[in-house]
Design a protein around this motif. Structure first.
Motif, mmCIF file in Angstrom:
data_model
loop_
_atom_site.group_PDB
_atom_site.id
_atom_site.type_symbol
_atom_site.label_atom_id
_atom_site.label_comp_id
_atom_site.label_asym_id
_atom_site.label_seq_id
_atom_site.Cartn_x
_atom_site.Cartn_y
_atom_site.Cartn_z
ATOM 1 N N PRO A 196 0.836 -1.207 0.000
ATOM 2 C CA PRO A 196 0.000 0.000 0.000
ATOM 3 C C PRO A 196 0.868 1.254 0.000
ATOM 4 C CG PRO A 196 -0.755 -1.572 1.659
ATOM 5 C CD PRO A 196 0.552 -2.074 1.164
ATOM 6 N N PRO A 197 0.522 2.266 -0.774
ATOM 7 C CA PRO A 197 1.320 3.498 -0.790
ATOM 8 C C PRO A 197 1.242 4.230 0.540
ATOM 9 C CG PRO A 197 -0.699 3.790 -2.038
ATOM 10 C CD PRO A 197 -0.633 2.335 -1.691
ATOM 11 N N THR A 198 2.296 4.913 0.873
ATOM 12 C CA THR A 198 2.371 5.677 2.113
ATOM 13 C C THR A 198 2.536 7.158 1.792
ATOM 14 O OG1 THR A 198 4.772 5.419 2.230
ATOM 15 C CG2 THR A 198 3.422 3.719 3.291
ATOM 16 N N LEU A 199 2.541 7.967 2.836
ATOM 17 C CA LEU A 199 2.742 9.398 2.644
ATOM 18 C C LEU A 199 4.105 9.694 2.031
ATOM 19 C CD1 LEU A 199 1.249 11.064 5.841
ATOM 20 C CD2 LEU A 199 0.407 11.226 3.521
ATOM 21 N N SER A 200 5.084 8.888 2.355
ATOM 22 C CA SER A 200 6.412 9.104 1.776
ATOM 23 C C SER A 200 6.407 8.914 0.265
ATOM 24 C CB SER A 200 7.412 8.143 2.423
ATOM 25 O OG SER A 200 7.452 8.327 3.821
ATOM 26 N N ASP A 201 5.508 8.059 -0.233
ATOM 27 C CA ASP A 201 5.459 7.801 -1.675
ATOM 28 C C ASP A 201 4.801 8.937 -2.445
ATOM 29 O OD1 ASP A 201 6.632 5.304 -1.223
ATOM 30 O OD2 ASP A 201 4.681 4.353 -0.910
ATOM 31 N N VAL A 202 3.801 9.581 -1.850
ATOM 32 C CA VAL A 202 3.033 10.586 -2.584
ATOM 33 C C VAL A 202 3.325 12.009 -2.139
ATOM 34 C CG1 VAL A 202 1.158 8.984 -3.071
ATOM 35 C CG2 VAL A 202 1.080 10.340 -0.990
ATOM 36 N N ALA A 203 3.907 12.182 -0.960
ATOM 37 C CA ALA A 203 4.166 13.538 -0.452
ATOM 38 C C ALA A 203 5.554 13.663 0.143
ATOM 39 C CB ALA A 203 3.105 13.923 0.583
ATOM 40 N N GLY A 204 6.468 12.795 -0.254
ATOM 41 C CA GLY A 204 7.807 12.862 0.305
ATOM 42 C C GLY A 204 8.562 14.106 -0.100
ATOM 43 N N ASP A 205 8.243 14.675 -1.259
ATOM 44 C CA ASP A 205 8.978 15.852 -1.715
ATOM 45 C C ASP A 205 8.565 17.110 -0.968
ATOM 46 O OD1 ASP A 205 6.456 15.814 -2.727
ATOM 47 O OD2 ASP A 205 6.987 16.612 -4.700
ATOM 48 N N LEU A 206 7.484 17.054 -0.171
ATOM 49 C CA LEU A 206 7.095 18.240 0.583
ATOM 50 C C LEU A 206 8.128 18.594 1.635
ATOM 51 C CD1 LEU A 206 3.266 17.650 1.123
ATOM 52 C CD2 LEU A 206 4.405 19.002 -0.635
ATOM 53 N N SER A 207 8.809 17.582 2.194
ATOM 54 C CA SER A 207 9.817 17.854 3.211
ATOM 55 C C SER A 207 11.057 18.503 2.628
ATOM 56 C CB SER A 207 10.212 16.548 3.922
ATOM 57 O OG SER A 207 10.740 15.621 2.981
ATOM 58 N N SER A 208 11.208 18.491 1.291
ATOM 59 C CA SER A 208 12.368 19.126 0.679
ATOM 60 C C SER A 208 12.304 20.635 0.769
ATOM 61 C CB SER A 208 12.488 18.713 -0.795
ATOM 62 O OG SER A 208 11.357 19.163 -1.525
#
Length: 327
Positions: A307-319
Motif C-alpha cells: 500500500p502506498p504511504t505518505l512518503s510515496d506521494v508527499a515525500g517531496d514536501l519535506s524538501s
C-alpha cells in the motif's frame, strides 16, 4: 499434666515429620458460554422516513405550483403558457437524466465494493474458480477503458497458466490495477503539492479552508474517476463519508506516519516560517485523504503490491525544509 508448647523447625525435622502442603482443589460446575443476542436494526429509520416525507411534500408543492403557473399563463396568454410548459418539460427531463446518472454512479460504486469484498473472501480461503470469476469481472469492469487494454490482454493470456487463487488475483492486480494505482498516486501527489503551495502563500485562513475543501473534493472525484468513474454530487458525498470512515478506522488523521514524525522531529517549525509549515501540514493531510480514497475506490485489496504511504506521494514536501535554510 500437659506439656508446654514448643516450636519445631520444619527444615530440621526428619523426613517423616516434614509436612507436605498441597493445593486444595474445589469442584466447580463449568459455566456454559451464553450467546448474547445483538439487536439488529430492522425496518426503516425515522430519519429515512423524515427525508422521504419531506421530499414527497416538496415534490408535490413544486408540482402544484408549476401546474397553477402554467394554467394561469394559459388563461392570460396561450403562447406564454405553452412556453412555460415546454420549460417545465425540459427541466423534468434534465432531472430524470441527473437522477439516472446518480443511480448509475451508486450502482457502479457498489459493484466495486462487492468485487473488493469477494476478493478479500477469496484471499482468506477461496477457490480457483472464484478467483477467475473475479478476474473476469475486473476485465468487464474496465472493458471500455483503453488504457487498460494491454493489462487485460496480459491477464487473459496468463489465466490458463494459473492454478492458485492468490496467483490469479496477484496477476490481475499487477496487470490491470497497478497502472491505475500509478495514476491515482500521481493525482494525490499533485493535489498535495498544490495545497501546500497555495496555503503557504495565502494571506487569509478562510481562503486556506475553502481551497483545501475544494481540492479534496476534486481529488476524491479524480480518484473515483480513475477506478470506477466520476461520481455526481450524491456519489461524491457518499464517497466522502466512506473516506472519513476509513480514516477513523485506520487512525489516518493522526500524525503517526514516519514522514510526519520525520518532518516534525527535525524541527520544521524552527527552520521554516509558520505559514510555510502550515502549508506542508495541509499538503500532508490532503495526501492522507487521497490515500484513504484510493483504498476505498480500489476494486481489489492489496495482494502483492505494498500500500502506498505518505512518503510515496508527499515525500517531496519535506524538501521545502532545505530550500528555506540559509547557507
Amino acid at each position: 499434666m500437659s506439656k508446654a508448647p514448643r516450636a519445631v523447625r520444619l527444615d530440621a525435622a526428619t523426613p517423616e515429620a516434614q509436612a507436605e502442603i498441597l493445593p486444595e482443589s474445589e469442584p466447580f460446575d463449568p459455566v456454559e458460554p451464553v450467546a448474547v443476542p445483538i439487536k439488529k436494526r430492522s425496518g426503516i429509520s425515522w430519519g429515512t422516513l423524515f427525508v422521504a416525507g419531506l421530499s414527497g411534500f416538496l415534490a408535490l408543492s413544486v408540482s402544484v405550483w408549476i401546474e397553477r403557473t402554467v394554467t394561469s399563463l394559459m388563461n392570460e396568454n396561450p403562447v406564454l403558457g405553452y412556453a412555460a410548459a415546454a420549460c417545465a418539460a425540459v427541466a423534468a427531463l434534465a432531472l430524470v437524466v441527473m437522477l439516472a446518472k446518480v443511480l448509475r454512479d451508486i450502482l457502479r460504486e457498489r459493484r466495486v465494493e462487492a468485487l473488493r469484498e469477494r476478493a478479500v473472501t477469496v484471499l482468506a480461503g477461496g477457490t480457483l474458480d472464484q478467483a477467475k470469476d473475479i478476474a473476469g469481472e475486473l476485465q468487464r469492469l474496465y472493458a471500455s477503458r483503453p488504457e487498460t487494454a494491454k493489462g487485460r490482454a496480459e491477464l487473459a493470456d496468463s489465466l490458463p497458466q494459473l492454478f492458485a487463487p492468490r496467483d490469479v488475483l496477484a496477476v490481475a492486480e499487477r496487470s490491470v490495477i497497478a497502472p491505475l494505482d500509478a495514476a491515482a498516486q500521481a493525482q494525490i501527489a499533485s493535489a498535495a503539492r498544490r495545497v501546500s503551495l497555495v496555503t503557504a502563500v495565502s494571506p487569509r485562513a478562510l481562503v486556506d479552508v475553502v481551497f483545501v475543501l475544494v481540492a479534496c473534493a476534486r481529488l476524491l472525484r479524480a480518484i473515483a474517476g480513475i477506478y470506477a468513474g466520476r461520481p455526481g454530487a450524491l456519489g461524491l458525498l457518499r464517497l466522502a463519508r466512506q473516506v472519513m470512515g476509513h480514516l477513523v478506522v485506520t487512525g489516518g488523521v493522526a500524525a503517526g506516519d514516519a514522514l510526519v514524525q520525520q518532518v516534525i522531529g527535525q524541527g520544521l517549525a524552527a527552520r521554516l516560517s509558520a505559514k510555510l509549515g502550515e502549508g506542508v501540514l495541509n499538503g500532508l493531510l490532503t495526501a492522507r485523504i487521497g490515500l484513504a480514497a484510493l483504498a476505498v475506490c480500489r476494486p481489489l485489496p492489496f495482494v502483492e503490491v505494498e500500500p502506498p504511504t505518505l512518503s510515496d506521494v508527499a515525500g517531496d514536501l519535506s524538501s521545502w525544509r532545505g530550500s528555506s535554510e540559509t547557507p
